[in-house]
Design a protein around this motif. Structure first.
Motif, PDB file in Angstrom:
ATOM      1  N   LEU A   1       9.680  90.346  64.858  1.00 21.62           N
ATOM      2  CA  LEU A   1       9.910  91.674  64.292  1.00 21.62           C
ATOM      3  C   LEU A   1       8.612  92.335  63.843  1.00 21.62           C
ATOM      4  N   SER A   2       7.666  91.543  63.384  1.00 19.29           N
ATOM      5  CA  SER A   2       6.357  92.078  62.983  1.00 19.29           C
ATOM      6  C   SER A   2       5.335  90.951  63.022  1.00 19.29           C
ATOM      7  N   GLY A   3       4.061  91.336  63.044  1.00 19.91           N
ATOM      8  CA  GLY A   3       2.991  90.337  63.058  1.00 19.91           C
ATOM      9  C   GLY A   3       2.794  89.676  64.410  1.00 19.91           C
ATOM     10  N   ALA A   4       3.098  90.385  65.502  1.00 18.92           N
ATOM     11  CA  ALA A   4       2.943  89.802  66.838  1.00 18.92           C
ATOM     12  C   ALA A   4       1.500  89.417  67.126  1.00 18.92           C
ATOM     13  N   ASP A   5       0.557  90.058  66.447  1.00 22.29           N
ATOM     14  CA  ASP A   5      -0.856  89.758  66.658  1.00 22.29           C
ATOM     15  C   ASP A   5      -1.345  88.625  65.753  1.00 22.29           C
ATOM     16  N   ARG A   6      -0.426  88.034  64.966  1.00 21.04           N
ATOM     17  CA  ARG A   6      -0.812  86.950  64.061  1.00 21.04           C
ATOM     18  C   ARG A   6      -0.030  85.663  64.355  1.00 21.04           C
ATOM     19  N   LEU A   7       0.444  85.528  65.567  1.00 20.14           N
ATOM     20  CA  LEU A   7       1.233  84.346  65.912  1.00 20.14           C
ATOM     21  C   LEU A   7       0.380  83.091  66.070  1.00 20.14           C
ATOM     22  N   ASP A   8      -0.944  83.256  65.943  1.00 21.74           N
ATOM     23  CA  ASP A   8      -1.826  82.091  66.019  1.00 21.74           C
ATOM     24  C   ASP A   8      -1.957  81.390  64.667  1.00 21.74           C
ATOM     25  N   ARG A   9      -1.251  81.848  63.662  1.00 21.41           N
ATOM     26  CA  ARG A   9      -1.303  81.213  62.344  1.00 21.41           C
ATOM     27  C   ARG A   9      -0.754  79.798  62.450  1.00 21.41           C
ATOM     28  N   GLU A  10      -1.369  78.883  61.708  1.00 20.03           N
ATOM     29  CA  GLU A  10      -1.031  77.469  61.837  1.00 20.03           C
ATOM     30  C   GLU A  10       0.010  77.014  60.819  1.00 20.03           C
ATOM     31  N   ILE A  11       0.867  76.107  61.275  1.00 26.29           N
ATOM     32  CA  ILE A  11       1.866  75.458  60.429  1.00 26.29           C
ATOM     33  C   ILE A  11       1.488  73.983  60.355  1.00 26.29           C
ATOM     34  N   THR A  12       1.345  73.457  59.153  1.00 26.39           N
ATOM     35  CA  THR A  12       0.901  72.067  58.998  1.00 26.39           C
ATOM     36  C   THR A  12       1.908  71.186  58.275  1.00 26.39           C
ATOM     37  N   ARG A  13       2.971  71.783  57.741  1.00 24.98           N
ATOM     38  CA  ARG A  13       3.985  71.014  57.008  1.00 24.98           C
ATOM     39  C   ARG A  13       5.292  71.005  57.792  1.00 24.98           C
ATOM     40  N   PRO A  14       5.972  69.853  57.862  1.00 23.78           N
ATOM     41  CA  PRO A  14       7.124  69.723  58.744  1.00 23.78           C
ATOM     42  C   PRO A  14       8.463  70.215  58.209  1.00 23.78           C
ATOM     43  N   LYS A  15       8.556  70.567  56.962  1.00 17.90           N
ATOM     44  CA  LYS A  15       9.858  70.971  56.409  1.00 17.90           C
ATOM     45  C   LYS A  15       9.819  72.417  55.943  1.00 17.90           C
ATOM     46  N   ALA A  16      10.789  73.227  56.403  1.00 20.71           N
ATOM     47  CA  ALA A  16      10.847  74.633  56.014  1.00 20.71           C
ATOM     48  C   ALA A  16      11.364  74.761  54.580  1.00 20.71           C
ATOM     49  N   HIS A  17      11.196  75.953  54.007  1.00 19.02           N
ATOM     50  CA  HIS A  17      11.588  76.198  52.621  1.00 19.02           C
ATOM     51  C   HIS A  17      12.416  77.473  52.522  1.00 19.02           C
ATOM     52  N   ARG A  18      13.480  77.423  51.719  1.00 19.67           N
ATOM     53  CA  ARG A  18      14.277  78.621  51.417  1.00 19.67           C
ATOM     54  C   ARG A  18      13.920  79.067  49.996  1.00 19.67           C
TER      55      ARG A  18
END
Length: 304
Positions: free
Chosen positions: A18-35
């Motif tokens: 929906l937004s931030g298509a130019d920032r999809l290279d951001r890294e995820i380093t933790r395996p569990k999502a958060h609500r």
């Protein structure tokens, strides 16, 4: 530290950007999502800012019930920590306010039509595998009656040929030559292929075969939990015993101990049958059954 990009998640889980298509290279380093929940009311003591933030119907409904100023405060308190991305579930549409904040902070905002609980299970499973510590070893991986087996031994000992025989008996091939091991937990080791060798089995004198094309889709699976480490070795006279029950031995991979068995090879010996027996015996042990104990019990009963 291992990482995946937001783009990897978008492709793997087929998410809408929906937004931030130019920032999809951001890294995820933790395996569990958060609500986020308590964070909306200003409590950030244990906020896992480096995790993917998932907003379900409950979170979005709460935000929509707030005034514009309250909503700006609640969302602003979270986006200022710049989590890797936000994902909105159940295909919710009333989120222009969230798009605005994400655009301002350069944070990707994604959406899925899936229900929150089901999506979280899928997302956490993907991240757990993608970020798991891993190593590669030389060997063959096969699933024998639902039991993951790692076959090892020196080059040319017959690992691939043994796997081929097991496939013919209805078991499932996972990987040949390069087996990738992933640690999913303190006692959980996953075996898989390295993508390049997926579905391929190398047989001496024959060459490469594609297991799926030759034997069908049911002859292959992408991964299996490894519970047995079996080493194929040359035959040595008097090197093996006929004890009623062999003492437990283990091999350690990535800090996970796996039961280890050595099978010596000799012409006419049914190696594949022995592997089936080892797998079934392991399963029975998990149920608390020991053939040796039952046998000794019969001897004691007979002596009375």
């Amino acid at each position: 530290m291992k990482s995946v990009t937001v783009e990897n998640v978008v492709r793997a889980l087929k998410l809408e950007v929906l937004s931030g298509a130019d920032r999809l290279d951001r890294e995820i380093t933790r395996p569990k999502a958060h609500r986020p929940g308590l964070e909306f009311v200003g409590y950030f003591e244990y906020f896992p800012m480096n995790r993917v933030q998932v907003l379900g119907r409950k979170e979005i409904t709460y935000l929509l019930q707030q005034s514009v100023e309250e909503r700006r405060l609640h969302i602003g308190n979270i986006v200022k920590y710049h989590p890797p991305c936000f994902i909105v579930t159940t295909g919710q549409q009333e989120i222009p306010f969230l798009e605005m904040f994400c655009d301002q902070e350069g944070i990707p905002l994604l959406r899925t039509p899936e229900k929150t609980t089901e999506f979280l299970t899928k997302l956490d499973g993907y991240l757990l595998k993608a970020l798991a510590p891993e190593m590669s070893i030389h060997g063959v991986c096969i699933n024998v009656s639902g039991i993951g087996v790692l076959l090892r031994g020196r080059s040319g000992i017959g690992k691939s040929e043994t796997a081929h025989t097991l496939i013919g008996r209805g078991h499932r091939f996972v990987a040949d030559d390069v087996v990738v091991l992933k640690k999913l937990g303190p006692s959980t080791l996953l075996g898989t292929h390295n993508t390049i060798t997926r579905e391929f089995l190398a047989l001496r004198s024959i060459g490469l075969i594609n297991v799926v094309r030759q034997y069908g889709r049911t002859a292959f699976q992408d991964e299996t939990r490894i519970v047995l480490d079996i080493e194929l070795t040359p035959w040595e006279d008097k090197a093996l015993n006929n004890d009623l029950e062999v003492a437990d031995q283990f091999t350690e991979y990535l800090g996970v101990q796996i039961p280890h068995i050595e099978i010596q090879l000799q012409p006419g010996r049914d190696t594949s049958g022995l592997i089936e027996a080892a797998a079934n015996n392991w399963y029975l042990k998990q149920l608390g059954y020991s053939a040796a104990e039952e046998f000794m019990g019969r001897l004691e009963e007979g002596a009375e």
